[in-house]
Design an enzyme around this catalytic site. Sequence first.
Site, short mmCIF file in Angstrom:
data_model
loop_
_atom_site.label_atom_id
_atom_site.label_comp_id
_atom_site.label_asym_id
_atom_site.label_seq_id
_atom_site.Cartn_x
_atom_site.Cartn_y
_atom_site.Cartn_z
N HIS A 283 0.82 -1.22 0.00
CA HIS A 283 0.00 0.00 0.00
C HIS A 283 0.86 1.27 0.00
O HIS A 283 1.99 1.24 -0.48
CB HIS A 283 -1.00 -0.05 1.16
CG HIS A 283 -1.69 -1.37 1.24
ND1 HIS A 283 -2.75 -1.73 0.43
CD2 HIS A 283 -1.42 -2.49 2.00
CE1 HIS A 283 -3.13 -2.97 0.70
NE2 HIS A 283 -2.34 -3.47 1.64
N GLU A 297 -2.57 0.34 7.92
CA GLU A 297 -1.65 -0.70 7.45
C GLU A 297 -0.43 -0.11 6.75
O GLU A 297 0.71 -0.54 6.96
CB GLU A 297 -2.39 -1.66 6.50
CG GLU A 297 -1.50 -2.78 5.95
CD GLU A 297 -2.22 -3.66 4.92
OE1 GLU A 297 -3.43 -3.46 4.69
OE2 GLU A 297 -1.56 -4.54 4.36
N HIS A 350 2.53 -6.99 4.84
CA HIS A 350 1.15 -6.50 4.97
C HIS A 350 0.62 -6.77 6.38
O HIS A 350 1.23 -7.50 7.15
CB HIS A 350 0.23 -7.20 3.96
CG HIS A 350 0.46 -6.77 2.55
ND1 HIS A 350 -0.39 -5.94 1.88
CD2 HIS A 350 1.49 -7.04 1.69
CE1 HIS A 350 0.08 -5.71 0.65
NE2 HIS A 350 1.23 -6.38 0.51
N GLU A 419 1.53 -11.60 6.13
CA GLU A 419 0.46 -10.91 6.85
C GLU A 419 0.83 -11.01 8.33
O GLU A 419 0.68 -12.05 8.96
CB GLU A 419 -0.90 -11.59 6.59
CG GLU A 419 -1.38 -11.50 5.16
CD GLU A 419 -2.02 -10.15 4.80
OE1 GLU A 419 -1.95 -9.21 5.63
OE2 GLU A 419 -2.57 -10.04 3.69
ZN LIG Z 1 -2.27 -5.28 2.59
#
Ligand SMILES: [Zn+2]
Length: 468
Positions: A283, A297, A350, A419
């Site tokens: 992102h 995030e 992430h 993640e």
């Molecule tokens: Zn993400």
Amino acid sequence: MKQFVISILLAFLILPFTANSSEAAVTFLDVDSSHRSYQEISYLAGGNIVFGTGGYFDPNSSVTRAEAATMLGRAMNLNGTKRATMFKDVDSGSFASGYIQSAVEKGIISGYSDGTFKPEQPVKRGEMAILINRAFGYGGTESISAANALLEKGIAQGISTGDFGYYLEIKRADFSVFLARAINYKYRINASAEFGGDLQIMADSLNVRSGPSTKFPIVHELPIATKVEAAYRVGDWVFIRSAGVEGLVHGAYLTGTYPSFMNKPLPASTPLSEQMIIIDPGHGGKDPGASGYGIQEKAVVLDTALKVKALLDKTPFSYKLTREADVYLSLSQRVSLAKSVGGDTFVSIHANAFNGSANGTEVYYYGTSATNPYQSDSKKLAAAIQNRLLAAWKLYDRGIDHGDFHVLRENSMPAVLVELGFIDNKEDNEKLASAWWRQEAAEAIYLGILDYYNEKGYNVSYLYNNVN
Ligand SMILES: [Zn+2]
């Protein structure tokens, strides 16, 4: 360019080196010709592998770890240029810094988990056996198997029947004896060596020397295309035999087949600098990613990525972040960047979100080889990072899994997507929101990358010291 450098090197190595061949034997005031180690010490001194101080050799002194690395380094022709090392207690100005760093990179000697090398610590006989096994590729990995390999080859003898004296400090005289015997079998107990293979000399006229460097005297010259047999390697040098002539030559001048019983060569110098690691914080800019409990995030993963960068910066690895600021990049831009800089390993970072109740850490890889052929390595990398993250953060283990993500699917290198945890889950969020825990995550990702390279056969052992 590489070819040119090799030509120069070859030309240099085949120059006649008559100056050394007529030199008198090196002698020391405290090692006269009746000393039990006189021959071996004189042999090594003649090839500049050992030196004395003020005319004395000090045969009964212990050998420090720095001295052991230096003697082995000279014997194996390692790069001894003084330089920075990975160890906080080995200054770049230390006499041994270059040999210590080279020996570590070759996997001959390693440091301690606290980031030290302990250069002044004396070497025990058991440790010496392991060092010689690693340097000469004998395969012994702990004291007993290493000592047995030396005993079997006639390189070492026990201090008394059935006792190798593993925990006794080795003396300079004995270290010299073992090293000389490893290099030149004629000094071994029951001196014998097995020769074999089908080799030929490539140089116009090749000097055969009594030891493994141009510092040793020439014992013979062999013309091009002479057939030779080989017995064993000493670094890049090879002990050969041809029609009554025996001695050491540089392996670069031999072509043909080596015998299968030869000891293994040293690993190539750690090519870690040729490995480009891409860290991809997800992102950024107009795309905040997921959010929860007041954090976004894009900020969490950028900070974690920058912490990984700080760790990689202390290693020989090459690395590149897809972004180092709060800017937007498309997914295809990230992949293009990774490919354009020759990336070898891709780690996208992430944080997850679902409905507040889902939680835990997971790492994705592209589980089919349809577009990214590095399925197997990607899975190894995913497992390595997942294991380290679970150990560090102790969140719920969601495992590793196939993930059909653009940055994995469209990539052309081992690639994973981490993640860290669920940003909309209270427990996971507390870790994501904490700079201290993000440092822990960064270290876990770094260690996972090291584990992956270790599994692939790179020597990264000394890089574990960069974190506690
Ligand atoms: Zn993400």
